[in-house]
Structures are given as structure tokens and as C-alpha cells.
Scaffold this motif. Structure first.
Motif, PDB file in Angstrom:
ATOM      1  N   VAL A 124       2.832  29.892   3.604  1.00 23.71           N
ATOM      2  CA  VAL A 124       4.144  30.507   3.390  1.00 23.71           C
ATOM      3  C   VAL A 124       4.560  30.232   1.956  1.00 23.71           C
ATOM      4  CG1 VAL A 124       6.517  30.690   4.225  1.00 23.71           C
ATOM      5  CG2 VAL A 124       4.669  30.081   5.826  1.00 23.71           C
ATOM      6  N   SER A 125       4.848  31.319   1.225  1.00 22.68           N
ATOM      7  CA  SER A 125       5.146  31.190  -0.191  1.00 22.68           C
ATOM      8  C   SER A 125       5.994  32.363  -0.661  1.00 22.68           C
ATOM      9  CB  SER A 125       3.837  31.152  -0.991  1.00 22.68           C
ATOM     10  OG  SER A 125       4.086  31.007  -2.371  1.00 22.68           O
ATOM     11  N   LYS A 126       6.662  32.157  -1.801  1.00 22.32           N
ATOM     12  CA  LYS A 126       7.360  33.241  -2.482  1.00 22.32           C
ATOM     13  C   LYS A 126       6.722  33.478  -3.852  1.00 22.32           C
ATOM     14  CE  LYS A 126      11.476  31.379  -2.250  1.00 22.32           C
ATOM     15  NZ  LYS A 126      12.939  31.201  -2.335  1.00 22.32           N
ATOM     16  N   ASP A 127       5.678  32.738  -4.135  1.00 21.14           N
ATOM     17  CA  ASP A 127       5.010  32.801  -5.433  1.00 21.14           C
ATOM     18  C   ASP A 127       4.146  34.056  -5.531  1.00 21.14           C
ATOM     19  OD1 ASP A 127       2.620  32.155  -7.278  1.00 21.14           O
ATOM     20  OD2 ASP A 127       4.113  30.639  -7.792  1.00 21.14           O
ATOM     21  N   ARG A 128       4.371  34.859  -6.556  1.00 18.41           N
ATOM     22  CA  ARG A 128       3.625  36.114  -6.722  1.00 18.41           C
ATOM     23  C   ARG A 128       2.120  35.919  -6.796  1.00 18.41           C
ATOM     24  NH1 ARG A 128       7.019  39.007 -11.318  1.00 18.41           N
ATOM     25  NH2 ARG A 128       8.982  38.967 -10.206  1.00 18.41           N
ATOM     26  N   ALA A 129       1.691  34.903  -7.517  1.00 13.78           N
ATOM     27  CA  ALA A 129       0.247  34.682  -7.684  1.00 13.78           C
ATOM     28  C   ALA A 129      -0.407  34.377  -6.341  1.00 13.78           C
ATOM     29  CB  ALA A 129      -0.005  33.551  -8.681  1.00 13.78           C
ATOM     30  N   VAL A 130       0.282  33.626  -5.496  1.00 15.83           N
ATOM     31  CA  VAL A 130      -0.247  33.303  -4.161  1.00 15.83           C
ATOM     32  C   VAL A 130      -0.211  34.549  -3.280  1.00 15.83           C
ATOM     33  CG1 VAL A 130       0.110  31.913  -2.078  1.00 15.83           C
ATOM     34  CG2 VAL A 130       0.404  30.868  -4.325  1.00 15.83           C
ATOM     35  N   LEU A 131       0.900  35.255  -3.286  1.00 17.64           N
ATOM     36  CA  LEU A 131       1.053  36.445  -2.448  1.00 17.64           C
ATOM     37  C   LEU A 131       0.025  37.521  -2.795  1.00 17.64           C
ATOM     38  CD1 LEU A 131       4.952  36.563  -2.411  1.00 17.64           C
ATOM     39  CD2 LEU A 131       3.465  35.969  -0.483  1.00 17.64           C
ATOM     40  N   LYS A 132      -0.376  37.598  -4.069  1.00 19.33           N
ATOM     41  CA  LYS A 132      -1.381  38.580  -4.478  1.00 19.33           C
ATOM     42  C   LYS A 132      -2.733  38.351  -3.808  1.00 19.33           C
ATOM     43  CE  LYS A 132      -0.113  40.456  -8.902  1.00 19.33           C
ATOM     44  NZ  LYS A 132      -0.530  40.636 -10.279  1.00 19.33           N
ATOM     45  N   LEU A 133      -2.980  37.132  -3.360  1.00 22.59           N
ATOM     46  CA  LEU A 133      -4.266  36.806  -2.726  1.00 22.59           C
ATOM     47  C   LEU A 133      -4.260  37.043  -1.219  1.00 22.59           C
ATOM     48  CD1 LEU A 133      -5.167  33.539  -4.647  1.00 22.59           C
ATOM     49  CD2 LEU A 133      -6.155  35.817  -4.946  1.00 22.59           C
TER      50      LEU A 133
END
Length: 160
Positions: A124-133
Motif C-alpha cells: 500500500v503506497s501513494k508513491d508514484r514510483a512504486v505505483l508504476k510497478l
């Protein structure tokens, strides 16, 4: 959306929470993250954490931009410790040990690695770099979700 088979014996899903989610829970009492906090407190959610992720959160809590909020770091970390499960680095991964996709933000790779190593079905994240994966990490048995989507999924998992 498929539900990964990562549940504890109690039936609780296993999710790694990125530092921004912990900050929402521990510092801002963010209304969006309150259901995650409640699920942790009620034992309906298990959240593994390792020393690297814990240390990052401790460091973030001391950031100058939070000084005006008078965060009680010791109290916040005590709450975290009582509502997470310590994952020891080097423990054998719960999933196949093939290489994970690499996050553009190297500081966020530790959360991805922890999710894999702890056998978590969710990150669970709001970080764009993580969400892109998210699409690539599905192949490793984990769903990468924003808090709102994860909370919706948690609600769908509740017994009827």
C-alpha cells in the motif's frame, strides 16, 4: 481484481505499508487511512516491517516539517511496534526468488523487497514510483494499491 493468497492463519491479509501510509496513520490521523489503522488494531490486517523500513519511518517522523505537529516519536514507534510483525532480513522468501522489478526511487525498493520476502499480497503506497510497478509486481503475487483501493478491498474481504 484477484486477491493474492497471502493470509495468516487467522485469515488476515498481509500488507506492507509504505512510509507515507504510516505517516498518514501516526502523524496526520488521515481519515482515508483510519480503516487501515482500525484493521491493524483489530487484528484484521497483518503488516510486516523490517529494520530498514522501520528506521526510515523513525527518520521521517523527525523531519523538520513535522516539528509543529509535536509528534511523540517514541509513542508513535511504540504503537508501530505493537501493531506490526518484525520481518528479519535474510529469512527465506515466501515466494520464488526471481529478481524483482527495480523501482526508479531506490529508497522505495526496500518496501517492494519486504513485500516479496515477507510473502505479503499487498503493498500500500501513494508513491508514484512504486505505483508504476503495479502491473509488473502482480506477477510476483502482490497487488500494489493506493490506500483507497486497499480499503475497498479490505471491506470486500469482510465476512458478510
Amino acid at each position: 481484481m484477484p486477491v493474492p493468497p497471502s493470509f495468516t492463519a487467522s485469515g488476515a491479509p498481509v500488507a506492507v505499508l509504505d512510509s507515507n501510509i504510516w505517516v498518514d496513520i501516526l502523524v496526520f490521523d488521515d481519515p482515508v487511512s483510519r480503516p487501515i489503522r482500525a484493521a491493524l488494531e483489530q487484528g484484521r490486517l497483518r503488516a510486516p516491517i523490517d529494520s530498514a523500513c522501520r528506521e526510515e519511518l523513525r527518520r521521517v517522523l523527525g523531519y523538520p516539517q513535522f516539528a509543529h505537529l509535536h509528534v511523540d516519536e517514541a509513542q508513535a514507534m511504540a504503537w508501530l511496534d505493537s501493531h506490526t510483525e518484525t520481518h528479519v532480513p535474510g529469512a527465506p522468501p515466501q515466494t520464488a526468488p526471481r529478481p524483482l522489478p527495480v523501482c526508479k526511487d531506490r529508497d522505495d525498493q526496500k518496501f517492494i523487497d519486504l513485500a516479496r520476502d515477507a510473502g505479503a499480497g499487498y503493498l500500500v503506497s501513494k508513491d508514484r514510483a512504486v505505483l508504476k510497478l503495479a502491473g509488473r509486481l502482480k506477477h510476483f503475487g502482490m497487488l500494489v494499491l493506493k490506500p483507497e483501493a486497499f480499503i475497498k478491498l479490505l471491506g470486500e474481504m469482510e465476512p458478510g
